[in-house]
Motif scaffolding. Structure first.
Motif, short mmCIF file in Angstrom:
data_model
loop_
_atom_site.label_atom_id
_atom_site.label_comp_id
_atom_site.label_asym_id
_atom_site.label_seq_id
_atom_site.Cartn_x
_atom_site.Cartn_y
_atom_site.Cartn_z
N GLY A 61 15.00 -6.75 6.41
CA GLY A 61 14.33 -7.61 6.21
C GLY A 61 13.31 -7.41 5.78
O GLY A 61 12.88 -7.95 4.50
N ILE A 62 12.32 -6.51 5.62
CA ILE A 62 11.41 -5.67 4.77
C ILE A 62 12.41 -5.18 4.06
O ILE A 62 13.35 -4.82 3.38
N ALA A 63 11.39 -6.00 2.78
CA ALA A 63 11.67 -5.36 1.33
C ALA A 63 11.09 -3.83 0.76
O ALA A 63 10.31 -4.15 1.13
N ILE A 64 11.92 -2.70 1.38
CA ILE A 64 11.23 -0.89 0.74
C ILE A 64 11.36 -0.63 -0.31
O ILE A 64 12.78 -0.36 -0.60
N SER A 65 10.70 0.01 -0.88
CA SER A 65 11.73 0.91 -2.21
C SER A 65 10.16 2.30 -2.10
O SER A 65 10.04 2.17 -1.79
N ASP A 66 10.60 2.72 -2.95
CA ASP A 66 9.77 4.01 -3.51
C ASP A 66 9.61 3.67 -5.13
O ASP A 66 10.46 3.03 -5.56
N LEU A 67 7.77 3.82 -5.23
CA LEU A 67 7.87 3.92 -6.35
C LEU A 67 7.07 5.12 -7.34
O LEU A 67 6.96 6.09 -6.34
N ALA A 68 7.55 4.98 -8.61
CA ALA A 68 6.91 5.93 -9.28
C ALA A 68 6.02 5.60 -9.74
O ALA A 68 5.80 4.58 -10.70
N SER A 91 6.91 2.25 -11.80
CA SER A 91 8.85 1.42 -11.71
C SER A 91 8.25 2.07 -10.18
O SER A 91 8.54 2.58 -9.42
N SER A 92 9.88 0.74 -10.21
CA SER A 92 10.78 0.81 -8.42
C SER A 92 11.93 0.99 -8.21
O SER A 92 12.94 0.98 -9.43
N SER A 93 12.65 1.49 -7.15
CA SER A 93 14.14 2.41 -7.17
C SER A 93 14.36 0.57 -6.46
O SER A 93 13.52 -0.17 -6.60
N GLY A 137 -11.49 8.71 -20.77
CA GLY A 137 -12.78 7.70 -21.51
C GLY A 137 -13.10 7.18 -19.62
O GLY A 137 -13.85 7.56 -19.05
N ASP A 138 -13.17 5.96 -20.36
CA ASP A 138 -14.00 4.50 -19.43
C ASP A 138 -12.36 4.99 -18.04
O ASP A 138 -12.89 3.74 -17.50
N SER A 139 -11.48 4.87 -18.59
CA SER A 139 -10.22 5.16 -18.03
C SER A 139 -9.73 5.78 -17.04
O SER A 139 -10.33 6.95 -17.12
N TYR A 140 -8.69 5.65 -16.06
CA TYR A 140 -7.78 6.98 -15.48
C TYR A 140 -6.46 6.72 -15.88
O TYR A 140 -6.44 5.97 -16.49
N ARG A 141 -5.74 7.75 -15.32
CA ARG A 141 -4.03 8.01 -15.94
C ARG A 141 -3.93 8.08 -13.93
O ARG A 141 -4.18 8.94 -13.90
N LEU A 142 -2.63 7.49 -13.92
CA LEU A 142 -2.39 7.72 -12.32
C LEU A 142 -1.20 8.48 -12.51
O LEU A 142 -0.01 7.61 -13.22
N THR A 143 -0.38 9.23 -11.87
CA THR A 143 0.79 9.67 -11.56
C THR A 143 1.13 10.64 -10.74
O THR A 143 0.46 10.88 -9.83
N GLY A 144 2.41 10.52 -9.70
CA GLY A 144 3.14 10.67 -8.83
C GLY A 144 3.75 9.47 -8.26
O GLY A 144 3.87 8.58 -8.73
N VAL A 160 0.48 -1.71 -0.15
CA VAL A 160 -0.10 0.14 -0.13
C VAL A 160 0.80 1.00 -0.31
O VAL A 160 1.58 1.29 1.08
N GLY A 161 1.03 2.44 -1.09
CA GLY A 161 1.04 3.58 -0.36
C GLY A 161 0.50 4.48 -0.90
O GLY A 161 -0.57 4.72 -1.08
N LEU A 162 0.90 4.93 0.46
CA LEU A 162 0.20 6.34 1.48
C LEU A 162 0.99 7.23 1.15
O LEU A 162 0.72 8.29 0.59
N SER A 163 2.27 7.00 1.77
CA SER A 163 3.54 8.36 2.28
C SER A 163 3.25 9.03 0.87
O SER A 163 4.24 8.41 0.30
#
Ligand SMILES: Cc1cc2nc3c(=O)[nH]c(=O)nc-3n(C[C@H](O)[C@H](O)[C@H](O)COP(=O)(O)OP(=O)(O)OC[C@H]3O[C@@H](n4cnc5c(N)ncnc54)[C@H](O)[C@@H]3O)c2cc1C
Length: 375
Positions: free
Chosen positions: A200-207, A188-190, A144-151, A124-127
């Motif tokens: 032990g957690i695999a954490i990354s930033d997602l674009a 994409s993921s860093s 149209g019937d879809s959406y585009r996500l940026t961030g 889940v990406g909130l921050s």
């Protein structure tokens, strides 16, 4: 007053313990350096075993999903073995909970089954980074019937290994959640983030760059902050359970050391100052455990007290996990301060728990709001 578990709960706890037993410290530490495809397979296999044991409950509707989140309390034995692994598994459950609570029937049918079996990994990406959250938060536009996500989303638990990510974004002034896969165009993921603790957690930033989101992969838009609050409370409860597991294990590690380490002709357990520290550590650990169990129970019972109790439990548990880890280091001294010792790792992990989820300052303000409103 009855503080015992039901027969069903005892059975679940025993089955979870059986899954966790073979996961030695040495094995769990290999997850920190494991190539991501191997880590992904390993996490999915542990999730599957936990699902079979009844320790990974993914509800198929809002009520059972909330129940499942509350039942995270039984996974405390996993947190005791590894806080990182516990938070990894909980991130999948929290993703699933959002779909169960806020998705429609067809989305639930399509996505939840493999999740409930533990086969897929969720995130889940909130921050967002401070400046990005202020200037250009993640947003969705209609096409149209879809959406585009940026961030961009930062610090996403399971970011580099997830099959699905639930991304909170703004849609025409409202909260919405986009469900996206890692292989979709524009996602994409860093690299896996290197952190001070919780390694032990695999954490990354997602674009997300103009990612196409079909209508049936969008939750919302919501008129209220219900989905955001649901997730934050779920994540905060998981963090409180994690802190309790860490404290329990830390008390044990310090007490073992104090029983066997001799100084001045006696085991240091004989010293009043050491005994006082251990007594305080156990008191804090047990108090955090009781409060967290009560918060989980309130959530399962859908009590209006649940919101305040989860926040109180999270603040109390994470702050005292740091304190307990500090006292354990004081007791274990040179042995504890060596890199790689349990207490050295616990100290770093405890700080990570204190930073994850809702900030303690924000939680305290929210608790005060609850007091004004309800108490
Ligand atoms: C181990 C770990 C796992 C995580 N996993 C996830 C994940 O899966 N998904 C996800 O979305 N995020 C995740 N996060 C991010 C986490 O939830 C926090 O949002 C993030 O750590 C906050 O970092 P920040 O630098 O943005 O802090 P900021 O929010 O910028 O806070 C900086 C400082 O200001 C204080 N502060 C902030 N707001 C206020 C306020 N209103 N009043 C008073 N003080 C305030 C904070 O307490 C802190 O001291 C994770 C973080 C960690 C450490």
């Amino acid at each position: 007053m009855n503080f015992s578990w039901t027969d069903h709960e005892t059975g679940v706890r025993e089955r979870i313990a059986a899954v966790v037993k073979p996961l030695s410290d040495e094995l769990i530490r290999t997850f920190e350096q494991m190539p991501l495809p191997d880590l992904k397979r390993t996490v999915a296999s542990i999730q599957e075993s936990l699902a079979e044991a009844g320790g990974f409950v993914v509800g198929s509707d809002p009520e059972s999903a909330t129940q499942g989140i509350a039942e995270s309390i039984h996974l405390g034995v996993l947190a005791r073995a590894s806080v990182s692994l516990f938070l990894t598994v909980r991130a999948t459950a929290e993703f699933a909970g959002l779909v169960a609570c806020f998705g429609d029937a067809s989305m639930r049918a399509k996505i939840l089954d493999p999740l409930a079996k533990g086969r897929t990994i969720g995130a889940v990406g909130l921050s967002e980074l401070g400046e990005e959250a202020e200037i250009g938060p993640a947003h969705v536009t209609r096409e149209g019937d879809s959406y585009r996500l940026t961030g961009r989303k930062c610090f996403v638990t399971n970011g580099p290994i997830a099959d699905w990510v639930a991304v909170f974004a703004h849609l025409e002034g409202h909260d919405a959640i986009c469900l996206v896969g890692p292989d979709q165009q524009g996602v994409s993921s860093s690299a896996r983030s290197e952190l001070m603790g919780l390694n032990g957690i695999a954490i990354s930033d997602l674009a997300f760059d103009e990612v196409l989101v079909p209508r049936d992969h969008l939750l919302g838009p919501f008129d209220s902050t219900a989905a955001r609050s649901w997730y934050q409370l779920s994540a905060d409860l998981s963090i409180a359970v994690a802190a309790c597991g860490l404290m329990e294990r830390t008390v044990h590690a310090a007490s073992e050391h104090a029983r066997h380490h001799r100084r001045g002709g006696k085991e240091i357990f004989a010293r009043q100052e050491v005994r006082f520290k251990l007594a305080e550590m156990l008191t804090l650990s047990q108090t955090a455990d009781l409060l967290t169990s009560r918060a989980a129970w309130a959530r399962a019972a859908q009590s209006p007290d649940a919101r305040a109790l989860i926040r109180c439990a999270k603040v109390f548990a994470v702050e005292n996990a740091e304190k307990v880890a500090g006292m354990a280091l004081q007791i274990t001294a040179g042995a504890g301060y060596r890199k790689g010792s349990f207490c050295e790792r616990a100290y770093r992990d405890a700080k990570g728990l204190a930073l994850a989820g809702t900030a303690v300052e924000v939680s305290r303000m929210a608790i005060a709001d609850e007091i004004l409103e309800r108490y």
